[in-house]
Write an enzyme that holds these catalytic residues in place. Structure first.
Site, PDB file in Angstrom:
ATOM      1  CG  ASP B  25      -1.775   1.194   1.630  1.00  0.00           C
ATOM      2  OD1 ASP B  25      -2.463   1.365   2.291  1.00  0.00           O
ATOM      3  OD2 ASP B  25      -1.654   2.196   0.516  1.00  0.00           O
ATOM      4  CE  LYS B  87      -1.520   7.034  -3.498  1.00  0.00           C
ATOM      5  NZ  LYS B  87      -2.152   6.158  -2.412  1.00  0.00           N
ATOM      6  CD  GLU B 186      -4.879   3.335  -2.612  1.00  0.00           C
ATOM      7  OE1 GLU B 186      -5.888   4.280  -2.005  1.00  0.00           O
ATOM      8  OE2 GLU B 186      -3.905   3.566  -2.999  1.00  0.00           O
ATOM      9  CG  ASP B 208      -9.577   4.219   0.315  1.00  0.00           C
ATOM     10  OD1 ASP B 208      -8.952   3.329  -0.356  1.00  0.00           O
ATOM     11  OD2 ASP B 208      -8.864   5.108   1.195  1.00  0.00           O
TER      12      ASP B 208
END
Lengths: 195, 624
Positions: B25, B87, B186, B208
């Site tokens: 992850d 990210k 994800e 999420d």
């Protein structure tokens, strides 16, 4: 990017493909008709993907991975086409050799055209309504009802091998489909302005 | 390999070694690595027993990099060299940086390059390189913990990541020396982690909310098949934005007008982050901030104050939920369960409002920080081939519509969003000048009708089109989106059957040569046993290819091949066996390719046969 290039390079040199000559109905082992057992279709789709999906070939050779992506894509295309009444109807006609030429296709029925114009106007006026969302709901329902009628028309014409009537029904359904897309876009825009 | 098992269940082949695989992850705030050990998925920890690895990299002037908790601690004192939330910059171009840069206190190098670089003490780096540094640490953690080399990994990405962001993630993995089995969305990973526990059937919503991205996905679970119905979200909205909202309020409350000091900004951001965490368990909290002149000021912030600040952000997520529901054609009443993923879902206000929206309290049983890595580990184990009888299947979708630019700056959609992948669509083009041999196609991602309102993906230059009269050429361009959600383009001129060559010019990515250059650079700095390792990898691969082709031939070689074809394949296999004995890595690579080329027809026949027998199985059932 490297991987993409590498995969392409391999694809260029290996030209062997899977056998895509079956019709979508044959692929799923279903009879070629407008009425369809959607539960069976879904189950067969899952079984086929369980065989060919790229996840089953993640550790396999490049060749197998390439073929699996091709095969899985084909199965997805077949499933999407048969799942939805409009695309299923159209596909049935193409199997019978009926042509759909985007440039020349217009629904010729004047009553139908009037209906389209009316619905379009209603759609444009939605912004000025006191309750725009419920106005949209109403139009949405009207479209759905008309679609069901057209599906019945198609089913009857297709069964009686009246291909031109069937084709007209499909063209009309396409019109409503486009209208429905516009309605969805409008709904989204309205929601955004509310936020 | 799975195909062998399906063809001949009773047939015994050489027992497979358990292949080492892991799920990663790669988060905005924290990263994790997990694996399946003795049948159970577990997150792997560092020497101090911590499973989280803060996605923070600090670059030192000697060219080294420190990753994790240690780096995060240094963030306040060395903000320009300590990179967090990288990210957010993956797959982003120069223009995007202008909008995002205000939030990120780094020194961006002002060059003409499409891909922005951050200036650090160790050099000018791309987001991809920085992410690779994080991945390297996770790789090492996994290999040390498992006692061997990883065969491959599954890396998760937000479902809403576009092609450029996905490609950047894959490139980072390559740079870190990782073989990626699959990029996994994800929310799907979270569903996998939950799905197996619950064992239920129905529609679930995965909400999420991570540090930097928000995803909402609706999935249908049915007998081990996870079918994504729709997905939506915002790749630039997350818990970090909650921090920023609180930080901005604090700046106002403290009467600060000069926001130019990056250290001060970082301290305020940290304080805001701490406040947010504290308010999860307390109605009120006090934070202390050291101002420029060394004086410390205290601020009290209440939970209701914070709720006011973050409500607009939560509303944005709800809007995305509405759209996803509509795309899936379901209503909130149809949703069986809502699963919460991501540390930011610990914020009570989030749980409250989402519970309200869906009309039921959300599920929070599995640690929201670990659930994604766990799901990725489960899938990695399967993709490595460790569970040949596994029935689980993930059918994911493309999150954004793919289109091409047409006359007048408009977009024509080729593949609509939420189409199940992999998918291929073809479009025909023609030339408009006599003798035209080249053509350019601009591919976009997005939902709007105008090119400028969508995101440019790449320009594909088609060359070697056979010169024909204008309008006579029929160039069939096939857009193929693979299971990772990445686009490939092939072009063929139909009347002559000639393949046009396709050159990819990504809008926000690095070119092939730039990446190769980076790889060579990283190899040069590595130790000598990198070479030995690369050779070993090829030898292992050679063994696998030999084993696979032999097993296949044993199963149906006689049935599907004539003597000549069989001999051809066997001689290629023998040549590979020969090469494998030596230590010439290139020779082994070539020999592997030769076996693949020799058996390409055979492989296709086997797959066709597999599909036939699947269908035949059904036909038999019908007569029973």
């Amino acid at each position: 990017m490297r991987l993409r290039r590498e995969l392409y390079g391999l694809a260029a040199s290996m030209s062997v493909d899977l056998d895509f000559s079956k019709s979508y109905f044959e692929l799923f082992g279903l009879p070629e008709s407008f009425e369809i057992d959607t539960a069976q279709l879904a189950e067969r789709y899952r079984t086929l993907q369980a065989t060919l999906h790229p996840d089953r070939f993640a550790s396999a050779s490049d060749q197998e991975r390439r073929l699996s992506v091709q095969g899985a894509s084909w199965i997805n295309e077949a499933y999407e086409t048969l799942k939805v009444p409009l695309s299923r109807a159209r596909y049935l006609l193409t199997l019978k050799g009926v042509d759909f030429n985007a440039d020349k296709d217009t629904a010729s029925d004047p009553a139908f055209l009037m209906q389209q114009i009316e619905l379009r106007e209603q759609l444009e006026e939605v912004d000025t309504q006191p309750d725009p969302f419920s106005a949209l709901d109403q139009i949405s329902r009207a479209i759905r009802e008309r679609n069901l009628e057209l599906q019945e028309q198609f089913a009857g014409a297709y069964a009686a091998d009246e291909l031109e009537t069937a084709r007209q029904a499909v063209l009309k359904m396409q019109f409503f489909n486009r209208l429905f897309d516009e309605l969805r876009r409008k709904e989204e825009k309205l929601e955004e302005t509310l936020m | 390999m799975a195909l062998l098992q399906i063809s001949e269940p009773g047939m015994s082949t050489k027992p497979h070694e358990h292949r080492l695989a892991a799920g990663i992850d790669l988060g905005t705030t924290n990263s994790l690595v997990a694996t399946v050990r003795s049948g159970s998925p577990v997150t792997l920890t560092d020497e101090e027993g911590r499973y989280l690895l803060p996605s923070v990299v600090r670059y030192l002037s000697d060219g080294g990099a420190v990753v994790g908790f240690e780096a995060r601690q240094a963030a306040a004192e060395d903000p320009l060299n300590t990179i967090a939330s990288i990210k957010r910059l993956m797959g982003r171009g120069r223009e995007d940086v202008k909008t995002l840069a205000g939030r990120l206190p780094y020194h961006f190098v002002d060059t003409e390059a499409k891909v922005p670089r951050i200036h650090t003490a160790a050099g000018d780096l791309t987001a991809m390189q920085i992410s690779a540094d994080i991945l390297r640490v996770l790789k090492q953690r996994a290999e040390e913990s498992l006692g061997g080399d990883l065969t491959g990994v599954v890396i998760t990405v937000p479902a809403y990541f576009d092609d450029a962001q996905r490609q950047a993630t894959k490139d980072a993995a390559t740079l870190a020396g990782l073989n990626v089995f699959r990029l996994l969305n994800e929310p799907t990973a979270a569903a996998v982690a939950y799905g197996l526990d619950q064992g239920g059937e129905g529609i679930i919503a995965v909400y999420d909310l991570g540090g930097g991205t928000f995803d909402i996905s609706l999935l249908r679970l049915n007998k081990g098949v996870f079918e994504v119905l729709s997905t939506g979200g915002d790749s630039a909205l997350g818990g970090d934005d909650f921090d920023h909202a609180v930080a901005e309020w604090m700046i106002e409350q403290l009467g600060i007008t000069d926001t130019s000091d990056p250290k001060l900004m970082r301290r305020i951001l940290n304080a805001a982050h701490e406040a947010k965490l504290a308010l999860t368990d307390h109605e009120e909290t006090m934070v202390s901030v050291e101002l420029e002149n060394g004086v410390s000021r205290e601020l009290i912030i209440s939970r209701s104050q914070m709720n006011e600040l973050i409500d607009p952000l939560i509303s944005k997520t709800i809007m995305a939920c509405r759209r996803a529901l509509r795309d899936a054609g379901v209503a909130t009443e149809d949703v069986l369960d809502v699963v919460m993923v991501g540390g930011s879902t610990r914020v009570p206000r989030v749980r409250e409002r989402i519970g309200e929206f869906f009309g039921k309290p959300p599920l929070v049983d599995i640690d929201p920080d670990q659930v994604v890595a766990i799901g990725a580990a489960i899938q990695a184990d399967i993709l490595a081939g460790n569970k040949p009888d596994e029935e689980m299947l993930l059918l994911d979708v493309i999150p954004l519509s793919l289109g091409i630019e047409t006359m007048g700056g408009l977009v024509e959609k080729i593949i609509p969003r939420n189409t199940t992948i992999p998918v291929a669509r073809a479009q025909e083009f023609t030339t408009f000048k006599d003798g035209q041999t080249a053509m350019s196609i601009h591919v976009i991602q997005g939902e709007r009708e105008v090119v400028d309102e969508c995101r440019s993906l790449a320009r594909f230059a088609l060359r070697d089109i056979p010169p024909l009269v204008a309008g006579a050429a029929r160039i069939r361009v096939t857009f193929q989106v693979d299971a990772d959600g990445l686009l490939n383009v092939e072009a063929r001129e139909e009347t002559t059957g000639a393949s046009a060559s396709v050159e990819v010019k990504p809008s926000y990515g690095l070119t092939d040569s730039e990446i190769e250059h980076m790889l060579k650079d990283s190899m040069a700095h590595a130790r000598d046993d990198m070479q030995a390792r690369a050779l070993r990898e090829q030898q292992v691969e050679a063994e696998r290819v030999i084993e696979a082709i032999e097993a296949a031939l044993r199963t149906d070689g006689a049935e599907l091949l004539n003597e000549q074809e069989m001999a051809h394949i066997e001689s290629a296999r023998d040549a590979l066996r020969q090469a494998r004995q030596g230590d010439d890595m290139e020779a082994i690579k070539q020999a592997i390719k030769a076996v693949e080329v020799a058996s390409e027809e055979y492989v296709a026949r086997r797959m066709n046969k597999s599909v036939q027998s699947m269908m035949a199985g059904h036909k038999v059932e019908e007569f029973e």
